[in-house]
Enzyme design. Structure first.
Site, PDB file in Angstrom:
ATOM      1  N   ILE A 114     -32.037  43.743   7.273  1.00 42.51           N
ATOM      2  CA  ILE A 114     -31.646  43.949   8.597  1.00 42.51           C
ATOM      3  C   ILE A 114     -32.695  45.389   8.989  1.00 42.51           C
ATOM      4  O   ILE A 114     -32.869  45.301  10.279  1.00 42.51           O
ATOM      5  CB  ILE A 114     -30.413  44.560   8.597  1.00 42.51           C
ATOM      6  CG1 ILE A 114     -29.752  44.884   9.914  1.00 42.51           C
ATOM      7  CG2 ILE A 114     -30.051  45.859   7.902  1.00 42.51           C
ATOM      8  CD1 ILE A 114     -29.529  43.565  10.847  1.00 42.51           C
ATOM      9  N   SER A 148     -36.338  53.502  -0.309  1.00 44.37           N
ATOM     10  CA  SER A 148     -35.738  52.294  -0.869  1.00 44.37           C
ATOM     11  C   SER A 148     -35.602  52.629  -2.324  1.00 44.37           C
ATOM     12  O   SER A 148     -36.794  52.954  -2.845  1.00 44.37           O
ATOM     13  CB  SER A 148     -36.258  51.233  -0.328  1.00 44.37           C
ATOM     14  OG  SER A 148     -35.626  50.014  -0.804  1.00 44.37           O
ATOM     15  N   ARG A 149     -34.748  52.205  -2.924  1.00 42.75           N
ATOM     16  CA  ARG A 149     -34.762  52.165  -4.301  1.00 42.75           C
ATOM     17  C   ARG A 149     -35.418  51.165  -4.716  1.00 42.75           C
ATOM     18  O   ARG A 149     -36.166  50.841  -6.020  1.00 42.75           O
ATOM     19  CB  ARG A 149     -33.163  52.043  -4.973  1.00 42.75           C
ATOM     20  CG  ARG A 149     -32.265  53.202  -4.765  1.00 42.75           C
ATOM     21  CD  ARG A 149     -31.117  53.211  -5.187  1.00 42.75           C
ATOM     22  NE  ARG A 149     -30.288  52.019  -4.864  1.00 42.75           N
ATOM     23  CZ  ARG A 149     -29.140  51.595  -5.121  1.00 42.75           C
ATOM     24  NH1 ARG A 149     -28.658  51.915  -6.542  1.00 42.75           N
ATOM     25  NH2 ARG A 149     -28.746  50.584  -4.929  1.00 42.75           N
ATOM     26  N   LYS A 173     -24.007  49.694  10.868  1.00 44.23           N
ATOM     27  CA  LYS A 173     -22.494  49.205  10.752  1.00 44.23           C
ATOM     28  C   LYS A 173     -22.315  48.389   9.526  1.00 44.23           C
ATOM     29  O   LYS A 173     -23.182  47.771   9.062  1.00 44.23           O
ATOM     30  CB  LYS A 173     -21.906  48.256  11.974  1.00 44.23           C
ATOM     31  CG  LYS A 173     -22.753  46.935  12.110  1.00 44.23           C
ATOM     32  CD  LYS A 173     -21.982  45.727  11.129  1.00 44.23           C
ATOM     33  CE  LYS A 173     -22.900  44.746  11.123  1.00 44.23           C
ATOM     34  NZ  LYS A 173     -22.328  43.711  10.260  1.00 44.23           N
ATOM     35  N   ASP A 196     -17.756  41.951   7.096  1.00 44.64           N
ATOM     36  CA  ASP A 196     -19.054  42.349   7.474  1.00 44.64           C
ATOM     37  C   ASP A 196     -19.587  42.037   9.126  1.00 44.64           C
ATOM     38  O   ASP A 196     -20.058  42.654   9.649  1.00 44.64           O
ATOM     39  CB  ASP A 196     -20.119  42.096   6.569  1.00 44.64           C
ATOM     40  CG  ASP A 196     -21.552  42.827   6.857  1.00 44.64           C
ATOM     41  OD1 ASP A 196     -21.570  43.945   6.574  1.00 44.64           O
ATOM     42  OD2 ASP A 196     -22.352  42.223   7.477  1.00 44.64           O
TER      43      ASP A 196
END
Length: 313
Positions: free
Chosen positions: A15, A37-38, A92, A170
């Site tokens: 996303i 970001s991991r 969201k 979701d």
């Protein structure tokens, strides 16, 4: 604040790359100052970090963060950002629970920063025209059909079927974000039925019966197993005819006539989200509507759970 908002994008998944990066690039009020970001990689020429703590310790100047992580770890990341004095944009759903979103709102207010619980489907082209038309109508019944293929939209993303991952809610919360925007009266859960695969913790399908404050029925059918054409439709029967929002709110028809056919791609929604975020940051305000999340929570509270066959990718 003078100059563009220096924003860090946290969570560089599908996303973020498909929607957030193009929307940020198109907004002159926002500049991408860092990515976090991991796993995976950042963007060429932009500072990249493996955690928000690394970002804070780096000295890179940041005004705001947009959090695109799964909902389960998001509260801790958002709270840390607020304590740095950064404005926070929440993808969201805004959190895994109602309590944590309310706590973040209180923390943002105390720190004097903006918090944005974003609902991208509310920025679809047909939503505001539908809201205006329905404002003076007598609502007789509402049917919500939200069916999509999880293998297409969340390929291999096991987190969505873990506890707190929402499962089919979701995408279903997108429908609720539209319905709570366009319908003139609040509505409430009466019954819910959730289909949960034997090897998963969250539902793959759901059927919910709501009723609005004047007694009109609102029914919702969610399914993550849709193949072929996807269904993202809301049909509202009124005293003046039937209103249909199709393609996730991108197409609007009233009484059988095409009234509004806008950009049905999500690329038309995320620029609207970032314009709104820039506006509330400049104004020193927040926008935290948890009504769609509350309806999801109420659905889980009242639901009958059906154990069904296992689901595997």
């Amino acid at each position: 604040m003078s100059g563009p908002i220096r924003l860090a994008l946290v969570g560089m998944g599908k996303i973020a790359r498909d929607q957030h990066l193009p929307a940020i690039a198109s907004n002159p009020d926002i500049v991408l100052a860092a990515t976090v970001s991991r796993h995976g990689e950042g963007e060429a020429g932009v500072p990249f970090f493996h955690s928000i703590e690394e970002l804070a310790a780096s000295g890179v100047e940041i005004d705001a963060v947009a959090l695109c992580t799964p909902p389960q770890p998001r509260r801790a990341i958002a709270h840390f950002a607020i304590q740095q004095g950064w404005h926070v944009f929440l993808e969201k759903p805004p959190g895994a629970t109602l309590a944590e979103v309310e706590a973040l709102r209180d923390a943002a207010d105390a720190k004097g920063v903006s918090l944005f619980a974003s609902w991208h489907s509310r920025y679809a082209a047909g939503v505001e025209p539908a809201r205006a038309w329905l404002a003076t109508r007598d609502i007789r019944a509402v049917t919500i059909t939200w069916r999509e293929d999880v293998r297409v939209w969340h390929p291999g993303q096991d987190w969505i079927f873990e506890a707190g991952g929402f499962g089919v809610f979701d995408p279903g919360i997108n429908a609720l974000s539209i319905a709570t925007r366009v319908l003139p009266r609040p509505f409430f859960v009466e019954t819910a039925e959730l289909d949960v695969p034997a090897n998963r913790a969250a539902p793959i399908a759901a059927r919910i019966a709501f009723r609005d404050a004047a007694g009109a029925p609102v029914t919702m059918d969610l399914d993550f197993r849709q193949e072929g054409p996807q269904s993202w439709d809301i049909v509202v029967e009124t005293d003046a005819g039937t209103l249909t929002l199709a393609k996730g709110g991108g197409e609007l028809s009233i009484a059988g006539g095409g009234e509004h056919a806008g950009d049905t791609d999500l690329h038309g929604e995320y620029p609207g989200l970032y314009r709104r975020f820039a506006d509330i940051v400049r104004a020193g305000s927040s926008d935290v509507d948890i009504t769609p999340l509350r309806l999801v929570a109420d659905s889980f509270l009242t639901a009958r759970i059906n154990a069904i066959e296992p689901f595997d990718w």
